[in-house]
Write a protein that holds these residues in place. Structure first.
Motif, PDB file in Angstrom:
ATOM      1  N   GLU A  69       0.846  -1.184   0.000  1.00 31.99           N
ATOM      2  CA  GLU A  69       0.000   0.000   0.000  1.00 31.99           C
ATOM      3  C   GLU A  69       0.885   1.238   0.000  1.00 31.99           C
ATOM      4  N   ALA A  70       0.617   2.148  -0.909  1.00 27.98           N
ATOM      5  CA  ALA A  70       1.436   3.349  -1.039  1.00 27.98           C
ATOM      6  C   ALA A  70       0.535   4.538  -1.362  1.00 27.98           C
ATOM      7  N   PRO A  71      -0.128   5.083  -0.354  1.00 32.90           N
ATOM      8  CA  PRO A  71      -0.980   6.256  -0.588  1.00 32.90           C
ATOM      9  C   PRO A  71      -0.182   7.386  -1.221  1.00 32.90           C
ATOM     10  N   VAL A  72      -0.807   8.050  -2.173  1.00 32.46           N
ATOM     11  CA  VAL A  72      -0.112   9.098  -2.919  1.00 32.46           C
ATOM     12  C   VAL A  72       0.185  10.306  -2.043  1.00 32.46           C
ATOM     13  N   ASP A  73      -0.723  10.632  -1.139  1.00 36.99           N
ATOM     14  CA  ASP A  73      -0.572  11.855  -0.354  1.00 36.99           C
ATOM     15  C   ASP A  73      -0.625  11.507   1.129  1.00 36.99           C
ATOM     16  N   VAL A 123      12.375  17.919   1.156  1.00 29.77           N
ATOM     17  CA  VAL A 123      11.336  16.896   1.037  1.00 29.77           C
ATOM     18  C   VAL A 123      10.603  17.047  -0.288  1.00 29.77           C
ATOM     19  N   ARG A 124      10.296  18.262  -0.647  1.00 25.30           N
ATOM     20  CA  ARG A 124       9.583  18.502  -1.906  1.00 25.30           C
ATOM     21  C   ARG A 124      10.397  18.022  -3.102  1.00 25.30           C
ATOM     22  N   GLU A 125      11.709  18.242  -3.058  1.00 24.44           N
ATOM     23  CA  GLU A 125      12.575  17.807  -4.159  1.00 24.44           C
ATOM     24  C   GLU A 125      12.591  16.285  -4.270  1.00 24.44           C
ATOM     25  N   ALA A 126      12.679  15.602  -3.134  1.00 25.57           N
ATOM     26  CA  ALA A 126      12.688  14.132  -3.155  1.00 25.57           C
ATOM     27  C   ALA A 126      11.364  13.580  -3.655  1.00 25.57           C
ATOM     28  N   LEU A 127      10.261  14.208  -3.271  1.00 27.82           N
ATOM     29  CA  LEU A 127       8.947  13.771  -3.745  1.00 27.82           C
ATOM     30  C   LEU A 127       8.808  13.970  -5.251  1.00 27.82           C
ATOM     31  N   ALA A 128       9.352  15.066  -5.759  1.00 23.49           N
ATOM     32  CA  ALA A 128       9.279  15.319  -7.200  1.00 23.49           C
ATOM     33  C   ALA A 128      10.088  14.285  -7.978  1.00 23.49           C
ATOM     34  N   TRP A 129      11.149  13.780  -7.360  1.00 20.91           N
ATOM     35  CA  TRP A 129      11.988  12.776  -8.018  1.00 20.91           C
ATOM     36  C   TRP A 129      11.313  11.404  -8.063  1.00 20.91           C
ATOM     37  N   ALA A 130      10.604  11.032  -7.004  1.00 27.12           N
ATOM     38  CA  ALA A 130      10.040   9.682  -6.882  1.00 27.12           C
ATOM     39  C   ALA A 130       8.772   9.559  -7.712  1.00 27.12           C
TER      40      ALA A 130
END
Length: 338
Positions: free
Chosen positions: A243-247, A259-266
């Motif tokens: 399970e991997a909820p998007v948000d 954190v925002r940069e890592a999220l944009a990468w994944a």
């Protein structure tokens, strides 16, 4: 791609231009011929100078290095002009047009495109879009892309009479391999699509050191990710569902630049937040980098109670030798409970 491959591709692009031949003169390279080759190699390497400009914590630097404005299409003329000026300063009398045109071609096809076809991707649309685009055809360091170029360059150095033919044969072999990867990617993507007809998105990724084996991830309804492997001659073999909820991150954590940069990468993120002494730890893994369904690359960011980053690092799931041993483990996977 790695810098060796970029430079060799630049050399090959420079060799695509037929050398000047003066009527009645012996076959000898002109200042323009030499400047074209030098500028092509420089243009293929210069975009990676943005590594020197990357600043910040370890996560930010890892994601910004090699992917700054110098890797964008709009900045291509600047890079090409810089390479042209250097080459003409070294080889005086070289003509502007062939040197500049070849430099432009080299930036695009020896640097931006090879970065784009890797799994890591690049930001070619800066400054209009910060999106990291990727074609997922090869890994960042692929010896089968590089080796034909190396062989061609070595033969060209040892046998000057056939240098251009040797370099171009190496380029042809390297691009034939990339073409085979493109075809394989398309075929395997269709195979995963058929195996998961309910999937909202599927993606196939190259596995390191292997032409035959690929990884895949499928996003299923209910925020479930299915990860596995497949080969050119086999059907998808699922390793794990999770399970991997998007948000899942609170707004205050998402607002932190690291954190925002890592999220944009994944692209297929597995995100967890755990309390630690003095704050919280955010772990952002991407399931496209997985081994037997377990992520092998995770960005870890520690944030204090005031929202300041106190530590940021990249975990690769073990040392290179450990990952290689696990990858070679093949079918010897641990049984998972139903």
């Amino acid at each position: 791609m790695d810098n060796l491959t970029h430079g060799l591709l630049g050399l090959a692009i420079g060799a695509l231009r037929r050398p000047d031949v003066r009527p009645g003169a012996p076959a000898r390279s002109t200042p323009t011929d030499r400047a074209v080759l030098l500028a092509s190699v420089l243009a293929a390497e210069l975009p990676d100078l943005d590594t020197l400009l990357a600043r910040g914590d370890a996560v930010t630097v890892a994601l910004h290095a090699h992917r700054g404005l110098s890797h964008s299409l709009v900045f291509t003329p600047v890079v090409a002009l810089a390479a042209t000026l250097v080459a003409r300063a070294v080889f005086r009398g070289a003509r502007w047009t062939p040197v500049l045109v070849t430099s432009l071609v080299s930036v695009v096809f020896a640097h931006l495109l090879p970065d784009l076809w890797t799994g890591w991707g690049t930001r070619v649309l800066l400054p209009f879009s910060d999106a990291r685009l990727s074609l997922d055809w090869t890994v960042v360091v692929d010896p089968w892309v590089t080796l034909p170029l190396v062989v061609g360059a070595v033969v060209a150095w040892r046998r000057r009479a056939v240098w251009r033919k040797a370099v171009l044969v190496g380029l042809a072999c390297s691009m034939a391999y990339v073409g085979a990867r493109v075809v394989s990617w398309g075929v395997l993507t269709g195979r995963v699509d058929r195996a998961y007809p309910e999937a909202q998105a599927v993606r196939v990724f190259p596995a390191p050191l292997s032409f035959r084996t690929w990884r895949y991830v499928a996003r299923l309804p209910g925020d479930v990710l299915a990860a596995g492997e497949l080969s050119l001659l086999g059907e998808p073999r699922e390793d794990r569902r999770v399970e991997a909820p998007v948000d899942v991150l609170p707004e205050d954590l998402k607002a932190i630049p690291t954190v925002r940069e890592a999220l944009a990468w994944a692209r297929f993120p597995l995100v967890t937040v755990v309390p630690v002494e003095g704050g919280r730890e955010v772990r952002i893994a991407d399931l496209r980098y997985h081994l037997r369904g377990e992520p092998t690359l995770t960005f870890v960011v520690r944030v204090d109670k005031g929202g300041k980053v106190t530590d940021a690092r990249l975990e690769r799931g073990g040392s290179a030798s450990e990952l290689l041993r696990r990858w070679r483990g093949g079918d010897a996977r641990e049984a998972r409970p139903d």
